[in-house]
Enzyme design. Sequence first.
Site, short mmCIF file in Angstrom:
data_model
loop_
_atom_site.label_atom_id
_atom_site.label_comp_id
_atom_site.label_asym_id
_atom_site.label_seq_id
_atom_site.Cartn_x
_atom_site.Cartn_y
_atom_site.Cartn_z
N THR A 1 0.05 6.81 5.09
CA THR A 1 -0.21 5.76 4.11
C THR A 1 -1.55 6.06 3.46
O THR A 1 -2.35 6.83 4.00
CB THR A 1 -0.30 4.36 4.75
OG1 THR A 1 -1.48 4.29 5.57
CG2 THR A 1 0.92 4.04 5.59
N CYS A 2 -1.79 5.43 2.29
CA CYS A 2 -3.07 5.74 1.66
C CYS A 2 -4.11 4.69 2.03
O CYS A 2 -4.97 4.34 1.27
CB CYS A 2 -2.93 5.90 0.17
SG CYS A 2 -2.13 4.53 -0.62
N ASP A 3 -4.02 4.19 3.25
CA ASP A 3 -4.95 3.17 3.72
C ASP A 3 -5.79 3.79 4.83
O ASP A 3 -5.24 4.41 5.74
CB ASP A 3 -4.12 2.01 4.28
CG ASP A 3 -4.95 0.77 4.48
OD1 ASP A 3 -6.04 0.89 5.07
OD2 ASP A 3 -4.51 -0.30 4.04
#
EC number: 4.1.1.19
Length: 645
Positions: free
Chosen positions: A505-507
């Site tokens: 994820t881009c978190d």
Amino acid sequence: MGKSKLAKTDRYTVEHSRSTYRLNAWGQGYFKVLADGHLAVQPGDEAGGSIDIFNAVQHLRSEGFRTPVLLRFPQLLEAQVRSLVGAFRRAAKEFDYPEPYLPVYPVKVNQQSSVVRGLLEYGRQYGLGLEAGSSAELLGAIGLDIPRGSLLICNGYKDPDYLGTAAMAARLGRNVIVVVEKPFEVDQILEGAPDWDTVPGIGLRVKLQARGSGLWEKSGGFTSKFGLTTLQLIQEISRLKSAGLGEKISLLHFHIGSQITQIRKIKTAVREAARVYAKLRKAGVAIRYLDVGGGLGIDYDGSRTSADGSVNYGIQEYANDVVFGIHEICDEEEVPYPVIVSESGRMLTGYHSILVTDVRGSLSGTDTVKVRLDPEPPQVITNLMEIEEGITVKNYREYYHDALEYRDQMYSLFDHGMLELADKADGETLFWSIADKAMAYARRARYLPEEFSDLKTRLRKKYICNLSVFQSLPDHFALDQLFPVVPVHRLDEEPTALASLVDITCDSDGEVDKFIDLRDIKDALELHELIPGKQYYIGFLLVGAYQDTMGCHHNLFGRVHEAEVLLAEDGSTVFRNLRPGHVARETLGIFGHDPATLTTGVDRILEEMERNGDLAGGERDSILEDYTSRLERYTYLGESVRETS
Ligand SMILES: *Cc1c(COP(=O)(O)O)cnc(C)c1O
């Protein structure tokens, strides 16, 4: 417990892996390492054989179920049911407790059909019942195959609708008990009862003075969201009695939270509740069941301490304390013994599943590969080259300090325009290669010199894992809960890399950088170096409780592929209920994106391109087809590595 430390000179064997990953400490004997270095699940005893997890993953891959994949082992559910009931039966025998014990499974812990059905199947012979926390969970439970006498307990806040569903369950002959959590629920029972064909049994949840411990401590105590105070308890019983429903009161319930880390807290709560039970019995309320709720914890880190990820007791001790405590207080108060009910969810389901995923590569801020870009490098680079070649276990501290100096010199020269980009690249590569070597020598020393502790973090790798922490390990990011992580193969090779794990994820919270350890929490895990062209699979274990149900669709990564894996009598592995994970169309759909509308949107673009003469003949159809077929793909990363052998 783990093997004694073997000398450094010994060849690395699977025994070393077993102790590195502390398999025996947290595994309850369910997990083992096979001679070929594969991780395996052993549902029964040693003689009964085991399931090779690596082979199972390969098999599923050949069926189109690539990683990430969640493997469920129904036989571990069965083993846990047996272990729970066995513990209570032994306790009843030891303390001469005459009444039966009834396990009840709280479905909120894992509502997956395969889990609930599995538990009902194995628990049938022990009268295992279900606990629902909402009308929807109750509707699910009513339709399942629960034996007539088994309990169906309704917790959670209730409205007339939920109560009406419970009354219907009672009409269908289910042994349903509605647990009153708040006085307003009694109002609704009194209002609804005249219209019901059958009034369900009534339970009372008490707020205890005793509290839990650990991450879920808030669930108990006076400030808890649930339960009746002593005054409310007396008042509500009297209201029910005046309405002629006194006979329906059959259960007393408490729940002080999940994963209670200290046995002392459980003992205190049980005794307090048993005292309330006894007093009510004496006051003529014919309560038959004393329900001690959940809270029986799992020793995730294998330390057997009261740390958050552990518990300082075992299942038998838990059962003994519950049975003994109730027995003793009933004796003192001279009241009949209740049937003991418990609502263990975590303990029953926690062990049964493993999430396996592939590692996609490694991130590191540092290059250590030997590439020399400038054949005639300036002096500062030559100096670093000499250090890189000459560093040994005897001089590594001094040489490392020199390297630091040359590195600073190099940056200063670059800032002044006196070095080329290629020289800077050479210098940085050399420096990190020196640091790598120095670190390896420092690690062998008895203590880590101060200047290396920071370096250790810098040199640590980050392995990119094909999964979403938010979907598959929600408690890790929400509660910092730790799960054991173990490679599912190569366990006969020494894991020489230290890495933390990042998801796709881009978190930046999508990271696993805390790992179980005996006394501490470690920030990196021993893993194997990645081999180009080869898959590397790691497993997240003990993810069977809560993780399946709390996940969210961050970045639209959806539910993962699943399969039940069983050990057949002849020792072979059987796959059942293969269930494909979400495809993009489905996760988009969850958020209201209609695939037809999306496709029309794409077609509109194509139409305009066609009008402007930007498309070749047939291209409109082929692009549109491509788009719709892409909507049908698994939301996780596709195959990238082709196995080279
Ligand atoms: C969540 C819950 C449970 C399950 O607790 P575990 O610690 O998972 O066993 C049991 N009873 C009630 C009322 C709950 O809310």
